[in-house]
Scaffold this motif. Structure first.
Motif, short mmCIF file in Angstrom:
data_model
loop_
_atom_site.label_atom_id
_atom_site.label_comp_id
_atom_site.label_asym_id
_atom_site.label_seq_id
_atom_site.Cartn_x
_atom_site.Cartn_y
_atom_site.Cartn_z
N VAL B 14 0.79 -1.14 -0.13
CA VAL B 14 0.01 -0.10 0.05
C VAL B 14 0.87 1.17 -0.13
O VAL B 14 1.93 1.13 -0.02
CB VAL B 14 -0.92 -0.04 1.28
N SER B 15 0.22 2.23 -0.09
CA SER B 15 1.05 3.64 -0.15
C SER B 15 1.52 3.97 1.34
O SER B 15 0.91 3.58 2.14
CB SER B 15 0.39 4.79 -0.65
N PHE B 16 2.43 4.95 1.38
CA PHE B 16 3.11 5.52 2.75
C PHE B 16 1.94 6.11 3.17
O PHE B 16 1.77 5.88 4.58
CB PHE B 16 4.37 6.41 2.42
N LYS B 17 1.15 6.78 2.67
CA LYS B 17 -0.03 7.54 3.32
C LYS B 17 -0.96 6.59 3.86
O LYS B 17 -1.76 7.20 4.94
CB LYS B 17 -0.72 8.41 2.11
N THR B 18 -1.28 5.43 3.26
CA THR B 18 -2.09 4.53 3.72
C THR B 18 -1.75 3.95 5.02
O THR B 18 -2.41 3.78 6.15
CB THR B 18 -2.62 3.37 2.88
N HIS B 28 -11.19 6.58 7.87
CA HIS B 28 -11.65 6.18 6.55
C HIS B 28 -10.61 5.18 6.02
O HIS B 28 -9.83 5.57 4.87
CB HIS B 28 -11.90 7.10 5.33
N VAL B 29 -10.35 3.85 6.82
CA VAL B 29 -9.56 3.01 6.17
C VAL B 29 -10.35 1.83 6.02
O VAL B 29 -10.93 1.43 7.13
CB VAL B 29 -8.31 2.71 6.93
N ARG B 30 -10.24 0.94 4.97
CA ARG B 30 -10.99 -0.22 4.89
C ARG B 30 -10.31 -1.24 5.86
O ARG B 30 -9.22 -1.36 6.11
CB ARG B 30 -10.94 -0.88 3.40
N GLU B 31 -11.16 -1.97 6.41
CA GLU B 31 -11.04 -2.95 7.42
C GLU B 31 -9.82 -4.24 6.78
O GLU B 31 -9.00 -4.30 7.37
CB GLU B 31 -11.95 -3.96 7.91
N SER B 32 -9.78 -4.48 5.58
CA SER B 32 -9.10 -5.24 5.06
C SER B 32 -7.75 -4.71 4.71
O SER B 32 -6.76 -5.25 4.87
CB SER B 32 -9.44 -5.92 3.56
N THR B 33 -7.60 -3.48 4.37
CA THR B 33 -6.34 -2.54 4.18
C THR B 33 -5.74 -2.55 5.61
O THR B 33 -4.49 -2.83 5.59
CB THR B 33 -6.58 -1.17 3.67
N ARG B 34 -6.42 -2.17 6.72
CA ARG B 34 -5.77 -2.16 7.97
C ARG B 34 -5.29 -3.32 8.42
O ARG B 34 -4.23 -3.53 8.83
CB ARG B 34 -7.01 -1.77 8.93
N ALA B 35 -5.89 -4.62 8.06
CA ALA B 35 -5.59 -5.73 8.42
C ALA B 35 -3.91 -6.09 7.76
O ALA B 35 -3.28 -6.56 8.46
CB ALA B 35 -6.31 -6.96 8.03
N LYS B 36 -4.09 -5.81 6.49
CA LYS B 36 -2.64 -5.96 5.63
C LYS B 36 -1.67 -5.10 6.36
O LYS B 36 -0.65 -5.69 6.67
CB LYS B 36 -2.97 -5.52 4.33
#
Lengths: 342, 342
Positions: B14-18, B28-36
């Motif tokens: 993912v990006s640095f910003k994410t 506003h972060v998707r749960e799947s993204t947060r998990a990764k």
């Protein structure tokens, strides 16, 4: 060369013991004596050096207490209890507030500041069970709370589930049948909210009372304002209940105030119990029934464990201690006559 | 080599910003993204290093706040306000509790621990005016409170005298003539108790009302229990009064509870005002009229002054700032209908 207490005694023309009495605010010191000693202290520019002894021993004489938020009275009173327990062992306490922020919670353990302490008492609120292996620092750690088990650190926790079940049983024993909950956290399983809700459900189940999500109010934080807002929600949606279990005292106090404004008598119409036994619960109208979670015991146990570990870091396997709790019936459940005196 | 946020971003894909959003609990972060991202953090053993930037600049990014006692809610809420104001400037706060002990207050300024901070915000309670020249440390200091003036440090204080006079006038304007005081300190001139009592006396004097020591209750500490005990004393000695000025909110809350137990209606029989605008005063029955002493402004001003001083220690002469205050009329003086909403 810095002035010592002995220099102060010599200049003031009093004994070493008298100087010590003055410095420690001992009540039986004559005013004129105190004045002489204080004059000598100023003349010599004497500064007490509490850490001198500790430095010789390789210790700093300070420990760090990291907790989520001092504006939550539970943590302010816990900090006070830890500071008091530490003082009895000659330790000072540095308090770090993490704001329940994951980043700050990790930073506390990694910070170079921590090297100025002999150990860390750590109450995390963002880190969870999956982070157990991140709980480490260059100094010994004692964990507080129920979010992380099975780390390599010593651990003190309260009996959230059993205590919440007993609090709920207290309401059931008074004949209340519809017990609303104020302060649940959406989807939480571990953490104080999740565990206390579990205790509530266990108590209902044991009496064959079905769980009704319609009288459970969810919140994000545990301030008085959240308790008030949650009670407004319950009343607005026409929820029917004859008792309230506030998952902590501040939530309960916020809820009580809204009930009173809406014309309900506490406890006649609605009995209310909280959790934490904050000082303020003894002085509110009505006084608030609550659960004493053993805050003093938590503080003293944590300090004792940390002292052991500082003396001998690998001397024993990690220990886990659960403190004793007690339901404290006050006016908000049993009324004025039956309540224990404040 | 320690893992960086960029390593975390790479591993998580993912990006640095994410990554930054996840770490800062951005909503506003998707749960799947947060998990990764959290998985990558664990894999890499990434630890945020908040002090890295500061170390390059020669600063630690931490300041110390030394105060008397966290179990006094005023100081718990002040600590919270300071921590919040500091966070806006990217600073973390270490809290030291001195217990209003002279030795500890001197030790805080001399401690080697202080070198781990960029500056000290210091609220002394044992040191007094005669100690002005002892107020110094190897880092910049901002003093809080009214015990020491004219030191070489910057200083933030509240308007104790004027605010107390205005609070007393509020009671007089409501037609109350016999205003008891709860919380005076025997013989104190400076310090919150002494200054607030002076404001009270000024208000009486301006209206030609004689001061009556018979309705002034003296205490040692300012906890709820002291307010309750002081009110018991007043009632036991048959003191006659139609209003109470609690020199802080916890004293007032303890006094209100005892008045209610004794059958007095607040405010009908006895109007009560406190001082501090603690959160709990908005939720008690009745809500407590009080003085908002500008706690947020005190905290923000102290942080701003300290930041200035850290940047440029000798850049300006010592500054003294008095914050604005406000009397907050609530149910305990003006009754339910006229009170401002909680």
């Amino acid at each position: 060369m810095a002035a010592t207490l002995h220099d102060v005694a010599r200049v003031a023309g009093v004994s070493f013991k008298t100087v010590s009495n003055v410095i420690n605010n001992h009540p039986h010191v004559r005013e004129s004596t105190r004045a002489k000693v204080e004059q000598a202290i100023r003349e010599l520019g004497y500064r007490p050096n509490l850490t001198a002894r500790s430095l010789r021993s390789g210790h700093t004489g300070a420990i760090t207490l990291a907790l989520p938020q001092l504006s939550l009275p539970y943590f302010a009173e816990l900090a006070d209890a830890v500071i008091e327990a530490a003082a009895k062992c000659g330790l000072v306490v540095l308090v770090e507030q993490t704001g329940a922020d994951r980043d700050r919670e990790l930073e506390v353990m990694a910070s170079p500041r921590l090297k100025m302490s002999d150990g860390l008492i750590f109450s995390p609120l963002a880190l969870g069970q999956e982070d157990a292996d991140l709980i480490k620092a260059e100094v010994p750690i004692v964990l507080l709370g129920e979010r992380i088990f099975g780390s390599t650190s010593d651990h003190v926790t309260m009996q959230n589930v059993t205590a919440a079940r007993t609090a709920t049983e207290h309401l059931l024993d008074l004949g209340r049948k519809r017990i609303a909950v104020v302060g649940a956290h959406e989807g939480e399983v571990i953490g104080s909210a999740g565990l206390r809700l579990r205790g509530y459900r266990e108590a209902l189940e044991a009496r064959g009372i079905p769980y009704d999500d319609g009288i459970v109010a969810y919140v994000v934080d545990w301030h008085r304002s959240n308790g008030a807002a949650a009670m407004h929600d319950l009343l607005d949606r026409g929820a029917q209940f004859d008792a309230v279990f506030g998952l902590n005292d501040t939530l309960a106090q916020g809820a009580v105030r809204v009930l009173q404004e809406a014309g309900f008598r506490v406890p006649d119409d609605v009995a209310v119990i909280g959790f934490d036994d904050l000082d303020e619960t003894r002085y509110s109208l009505p006084t608030l029934s609550t659960v004493d979670p053993g805050r003093t015991e938590i503080a003293e146990t944590a300090i004792r464990m940390l002292m052991d570990r500082i003396k001998d870091p690998a001397g024993m396997p990690p220990r886990e201690v659960e403190t004793a709790f007690q339901v404290v019936p006050r006016e908000s459940t049993v009324g004025r006559a039956a309540a224990v005196p404040a």
